[in-house]
Scaffold this motif. Structure first.
Motif, PDB file in Angstrom:
ATOM      1  N   LEU A   1       0.818  -1.212   0.000  1.00  0.00           N
ATOM      2  CA  LEU A   1       0.000   0.000   0.000  1.00  0.00           C
ATOM      3  C   LEU A   1       0.849   1.257   0.000  1.00  0.00           C
ATOM      4  N   ASN A   2       2.056   1.175   0.529  1.00  0.00           N
ATOM      5  CA  ASN A   2       2.959   2.325   0.552  1.00  0.00           C
ATOM      6  C   ASN A   2       3.888   2.360  -0.658  1.00  0.00           C
ATOM      7  N   GLY A   3       3.664   1.473  -1.624  1.00  0.00           N
ATOM      8  CA  GLY A   3       4.417   1.530  -2.861  1.00  0.00           C
ATOM      9  C   GLY A   3       5.811   0.936  -2.796  1.00  0.00           C
ATOM     10  N   ARG A   4       6.111   0.167  -1.738  1.00  0.00           N
ATOM     11  CA  ARG A   4       7.448  -0.435  -1.650  1.00  0.00           C
ATOM     12  C   ARG A   4       7.569  -1.668  -2.541  1.00  0.00           C
ATOM     13  N   MET A   5       6.484  -2.285  -2.868  1.00  0.00           N
ATOM     14  CA  MET A   5       6.482  -3.413  -3.803  1.00  0.00           C
ATOM     15  C   MET A   5       5.112  -3.499  -4.451  1.00  0.00           C
ATOM     16  N   ASP A   6       5.085  -4.053  -5.657  1.00  0.00           N
ATOM     17  CA  ASP A   6       3.790  -4.227  -6.317  1.00  0.00           C
ATOM     18  C   ASP A   6       3.257  -5.629  -6.028  1.00  0.00           C
ATOM     19  N   LEU A   7       2.103  -5.930  -6.616  1.00  0.00           N
ATOM     20  CA  LEU A   7       1.421  -7.178  -6.277  1.00  0.00           C
ATOM     21  C   LEU A   7       2.214  -8.401  -6.732  1.00  0.00           C
ATOM     22  N   ALA A   8       2.861  -8.314  -7.895  1.00  0.00           N
ATOM     23  CA  ALA A   8       3.667  -9.437  -8.362  1.00  0.00           C
ATOM     24  C   ALA A   8       4.850  -9.683  -7.434  1.00  0.00           C
ATOM     25  N   GLN A   9       5.454  -8.617  -6.923  1.00  0.00           N
ATOM     26  CA  GLN A   9       6.561  -8.769  -5.976  1.00  0.00           C
ATOM     27  C   GLN A   9       6.076  -9.339  -4.649  1.00  0.00           C
ATOM     28  N   VAL A  10       4.888  -8.934  -4.227  1.00  0.00           N
ATOM     29  CA  VAL A  10       4.305  -9.502  -3.004  1.00  0.00           C
ATOM     30  C   VAL A  10       4.131 -11.009  -3.160  1.00  0.00           C
ATOM     31  N   GLU A  11       3.621 -11.427  -4.314  1.00  0.00           N
ATOM     32  CA  GLU A  11       3.445 -12.855  -4.557  1.00  0.00           C
ATOM     33  C   GLU A  11       4.792 -13.566  -4.618  1.00  0.00           C
ATOM     34  N   GLY A  12       5.808 -12.885  -5.161  1.00  0.00           N
ATOM     35  CA  GLY A  12       7.145 -13.468  -5.170  1.00  0.00           C
ATOM     36  C   GLY A  12       7.672 -13.689  -3.767  1.00  0.00           C
ATOM     37  N   LEU A  13       7.440 -12.725  -2.874  1.00  0.00           N
ATOM     38  CA  LEU A  13       7.855 -12.890  -1.483  1.00  0.00           C
ATOM     39  C   LEU A  13       7.106 -14.048  -0.836  1.00  0.00           C
TER      40      LEU A  13
ATOM     41  N   MET B   1      10.349 -11.539  -6.854  1.00  0.00           N
ATOM     42  CA  MET B   1      10.348 -10.556  -5.776  1.00  0.00           C
ATOM     43  C   MET B   1      11.208  -9.346  -6.126  1.00  0.00           C
ATOM     44  N   ARG B   2      12.279  -9.563  -6.888  1.00  0.00           N
ATOM     45  CA  ARG B   2      13.162  -8.460  -7.273  1.00  0.00           C
ATOM     46  C   ARG B   2      12.623  -7.649  -8.440  1.00  0.00           C
ATOM     47  N   GLY B   3      11.495  -8.062  -9.017  1.00  0.00           N
ATOM     48  CA  GLY B   3      10.847  -7.244 -10.034  1.00  0.00           C
ATOM     49  C   GLY B   3      11.008  -7.706 -11.458  1.00  0.00           C
ATOM     50  N   ALA B   4      11.453  -8.954 -11.687  1.00  0.00           N
ATOM     51  CA  ALA B   4      11.625  -9.433 -13.061  1.00  0.00           C
ATOM     52  C   ALA B   4      10.297  -9.430 -13.813  1.00  0.00           C
ATOM     53  N   LEU B   5       9.233  -9.910 -13.167  1.00  0.00           N
ATOM     54  CA  LEU B   5       7.921  -9.894 -13.810  1.00  0.00           C
ATOM     55  C   LEU B   5       7.391  -8.475 -13.917  1.00  0.00           C
ATOM     56  N   SER B   6       7.553  -7.707 -12.860  1.00  0.00           N
ATOM     57  CA  SER B   6       6.999  -6.357 -12.823  1.00  0.00           C
ATOM     58  C   SER B   6       7.568  -5.493 -13.937  1.00  0.00           C
TER      59      SER B   6
ATOM     60  N   VAL C   1      -3.795  -1.137 -11.048  1.00  0.00           N
ATOM     61  CA  VAL C   1      -5.181  -0.684 -11.013  1.00  0.00           C
ATOM     62  C   VAL C   1      -5.847  -1.308  -9.798  1.00  0.00           C
ATOM     63  N   ASP C   2      -7.094  -0.962  -9.595  1.00  0.00           N
ATOM     64  CA  ASP C   2      -7.812  -1.372  -8.386  1.00  0.00           C
ATOM     65  C   ASP C   2      -7.839  -2.888  -8.239  1.00  0.00           C
ATOM     66  N   VAL C   3      -7.251  -3.373  -7.142  1.00  0.00           N
ATOM     67  CA  VAL C   3      -7.219  -4.809  -6.869  1.00  0.00           C
ATOM     68  C   VAL C   3      -7.661  -5.097  -5.440  1.00  0.00           C
ATOM     69  N   GLU C   4      -8.466  -4.212  -4.883  1.00  0.00           N
ATOM     70  CA  GLU C   4      -8.867  -4.357  -3.482  1.00  0.00           C
ATOM     71  C   GLU C   4      -9.524  -5.713  -3.224  1.00  0.00           C
ATOM     72  N   ASP C   5     -10.287  -6.220  -4.211  1.00  0.00           N
ATOM     73  CA  ASP C   5     -10.977  -7.494  -4.026  1.00  0.00           C
ATOM     74  C   ASP C   5     -10.015  -8.667  -3.977  1.00  0.00           C
ATOM     75  N   LEU C   6      -8.762  -8.465  -4.431  1.00  0.00           N
ATOM     76  CA  LEU C   6      -7.789  -9.559  -4.446  1.00  0.00           C
ATOM     77  C   LEU C   6      -6.912  -9.590  -3.207  1.00  0.00           C
ATOM     78  N   LEU C   7      -6.837  -8.473  -2.488  1.00  0.00           N
ATOM     79  CA  LEU C   7      -5.830  -8.358  -1.436  1.00  0.00           C
ATOM     80  C   LEU C   7      -6.006  -9.400  -0.339  1.00  0.00           C
ATOM     81  N   ASP C   8      -7.231  -9.596   0.133  1.00  0.00           N
ATOM     82  CA  ASP C   8      -7.454 -10.564   1.205  1.00  0.00           C
ATOM     83  C   ASP C   8      -7.065 -11.971   0.765  1.00  0.00           C
ATOM     84  N   VAL C   9      -7.323 -12.299  -0.502  1.00  0.00           N
ATOM     85  CA  VAL C   9      -6.969 -13.624  -1.016  1.00  0.00           C
ATOM     86  C   VAL C   9      -5.465 -13.805  -1.038  1.00  0.00           C
ATOM     87  N   ILE C  10      -4.744 -12.783  -1.482  1.00  0.00           N
ATOM     88  CA  ILE C  10      -3.289 -12.893  -1.625  1.00  0.00           C
ATOM     89  C   ILE C  10      -2.599 -12.895  -0.275  1.00  0.00           C
ATOM     90  N   PHE C  11      -3.009 -12.020   0.638  1.00  0.00           N
ATOM     91  CA  PHE C  11      -2.287 -11.879   1.896  1.00  0.00           C
ATOM     92  C   PHE C  11      -2.674 -12.922   2.935  1.00  0.00           C
TER      93      PHE C  11
END
Length: 562
Positions: A178-190, A209-214, A545-555
């Motif tokens: 949420l603070n822009g330190r990583m995007d969703l693909a990097q979160v999934e990588g972690l 996680m290092r951003g290859a996909l991003s 873009v808006d992914v609020e509906d995905l956040l609970d599933v991913i985290f």
């Protein structure tokens, strides 16, 4: 008309399109905006694993009150906050107050201070590297809870700083997103890195996680945004009386969109390499009853994972073992012996439980990327009957060999590898000096005939004395490696652009929107809508873009402290 805009304005429509392209690339034209923060609370938790007694345990504190919490835990040292990003030794004590433990020393710990925004979460972060005993960890956690009460009493919480509380699962990483330190693909990588069991999983997760996909997705999306900006420039500045400009701009964009579309479809046609590395592969062992399937599973697992008995039909349910083969996690399933189909199975005196086992075996094979066919070299009839279960509706009078050959060819496909093992070669009369080459020559004529008919070489094996087990293991590893090779048959060194079913769904829909854009029947305004939809689909992979509906599933897959 559009060309007049180029002549009549400083910079003209191309300048407008360039500005609009940059705004689209930044996400200014998206349908929703990702939430920037869910809470101003300061959170804390054990970050180095739950319920593990170790030499050192790391506790993490993140949020506006992190520095104040550290000062209250180290008030007895009167040393203040340590230098940012440099470890300092501090004495941790229970905060002063009316609590029975007030002032009691808890531990000597290494303390790290990361002021915002240069921290994992983008907020103020404190890390306490404590000794890992349960008494120390529980004491520090109780002290932090007491600090929370003290801050509330002093009125510091609620004054724009929120609460000091225990973190929820995945909340540190969620704040980083949420603070822009990583995007969703990097979160999934972690997330994948934390769950990695094999070397391949670790390498893929680290790269993601290092951003290859991003980086790649951002490049794709930026190119689509530029195309969309130029399309909308024509729509905004074009002259309704002349369609020449629309045709010209559309013609200029078609090669760019087609190249991008082709690149997306190429990424989708990767044989699901990324998902196989992440989720693992499924390998099914099939064959006739008493062919040696369970014995093979035990040899591979190097333990008695399945019951072995001379009684045919001992294995009724599926027995699974997870192994690391060539850096890929592989679930190996030992299945019930197959007695054929139709009258063959009916005449074999199969009880209902064994019949259910065979039904489950056939169902499990549908999910398998690798099928290991175990042939009993001493029992041609049973081996052929087992293979007939996979033939295309064999006639009752069909030649058994032809049916078996057809079945093997049907089992092997672009997405599935078949490994044939000729077991019980010790019963062929070979002496102790037999080699793999000599044993292959001694295989029965019907086995060699299957090899010639299907171009699948059988690996000689004796589960009784271990002959050939290393060759079987090498063959299985090679089959697993085949799953993650690229289309040219080379070991894929590049990072897979799709590692989850979620990615595949968004990229597929994006590519289909680009297909629709390239349709000659679409007017430019509808073509622009297809480009816009494609851009949004790609943005949802990284959370642009808006992914609020995905956040609970991913985290939800994260543990507390991550």
């Amino acid at each position: 008309m559009f060309l007049a805009c180029l002549r009549g304005r400083p910079g003209g429509a191309l300048q407008w399109a360039s500005q609009r392209s940059r705004r689209l690339a930044r996400g200014a034209f998206r349908t929703g905006t990702a939430p920037r923060a869910l809470t101003d609370d300061t959170i804390f938790a054990v970050s180095s694993g739950q319920g593990v007694v170790a030499g050192v345990t790391v506790l993490r504190i993140s949020g506006p009150l992190a520095g104040e919490a550290l000062l209250r835990l180290t008030s007895s040292s009167k040393a203040g906050l340590p230098e940012p990003r440099r470890a300092a030794l501090r004495r941790l004590s229970f905060p002063e107050g009316k609590h029975p433990e007030s002032g009691e020393e808890l531990d000597q710990a290494l303390v790290l201070w990361f002021p915002e925004p240069r921290s994992f979460t983008g907020q103020d972060v404190v890390e306490l590297h404590c000794h890992g005993s349960r008494a120390v960890v529980s004491g520090v956690l109780r002290a932090l809870e007491h600090v929370s009460s003290a801050l509330a009493a002093d009125g510091l919480d609620g004054a724009g700083a929120g609460l000091l509380r225990m973190a929820e699962p995945g909340e540190f990483t969620r704040q980083a997103f949420l603070n822009g330190r990583m995007d969703l693909a990097q979160v999934e990588g972690l997330s994948d890195l934390l769950a990695a069991d094999t070397s391949r999983q670790r390498k893929q997760a680290l790269a993601q996680m290092r951003g290859a996909l991003s980086t790649k997705y951002a490049a794709w999306r930026a190119e689509m945004s530029r195309c969309l900006a130029h399309t909308e420039a024509v729509l905004d500045f074009g002259d309704d009386e002349d369609d020449v400009v629309e045709e010209q701009v559309y013609g200029d964009l078609v090669p760019r969109v087609r190249a991008l579309r082709d690149e997306l479809w190429a990424a989708l046609e990767d044989g699901h390499r990324g998902e196989i590395v992440r989720d693992g592969a499924v390998m099914c062992i099939i064959g006739a009853p008493n062919a040696g399937k369970s014995s093979l599973l035990n040899e591979l697992a190097r333990r008695p994972a399945a019951i072995v008995s001379p009684v045919a039909g001992t294995t009724r349910d599926i027995v699974e073992v997870v192994l690391d083969l060539g850096g890929i996690s592989v679930t190996i399933a030992d299945t019930a012996g197959l007695r054929g189909v139709g009258e063959q199975a009916a005449s074999a005196d199969v009880d209902p439980i064994e019949a259910e086992g065979m039904k489950r075996a056939l169902s499990r094979i549908e999910d398998a990327q690798i099928v290991v066919v175990v042939l009993d070299v001493t029992d041609k009839e049973s081996s052929m009957a087992a293979l007939s279960a996979f033939a295309a509706s064999p006639a009752l009078d069909a030649d058994a060999f032809q049916v078996a050959s057809d079945a093997l060819r049907r089992l092997q496909s672009e997405r599935r590898k078949v490994v044939v093992i000729a077991n019980k070669v010790d019963l062929l009369g070979a002496d102790g000096s037999a080699t793999m080459a000599s044993m292959q020559e001694q295989l029965p004529a019907w086995v060699r005939g299957l090899e010639e008919a299907t171009a699948i070489s059988a690996i000689p094996l004796s589960c009784a004395d271990g002959f050939g087990i290393s060759d079987v293991e090498n063959g299985l590893v090679a089959s697993v490696q085949w799953l993650v090779k690229n289309k040219d048959g080379d070991e894929a060194a590049e990072v897979s652009m799709i590692t989850r079913a979620r990615h595949r769904g968004h990229v597929t829909r994006c590519a289909k929107h680009l297909d629709a854009f390239l349709s000659k029947d679409l007017p430019l305004d509808l073509a622009a809508e297809e480009l816009r939809a494609a851009t949004l689909e790609l943005g949802r992979v990284t959370g642009a873009v808006d992914v609020e509906d995905l956040l609970d599933v991913i985290f939800r897959d994260f543990c507390i402290g991550k």
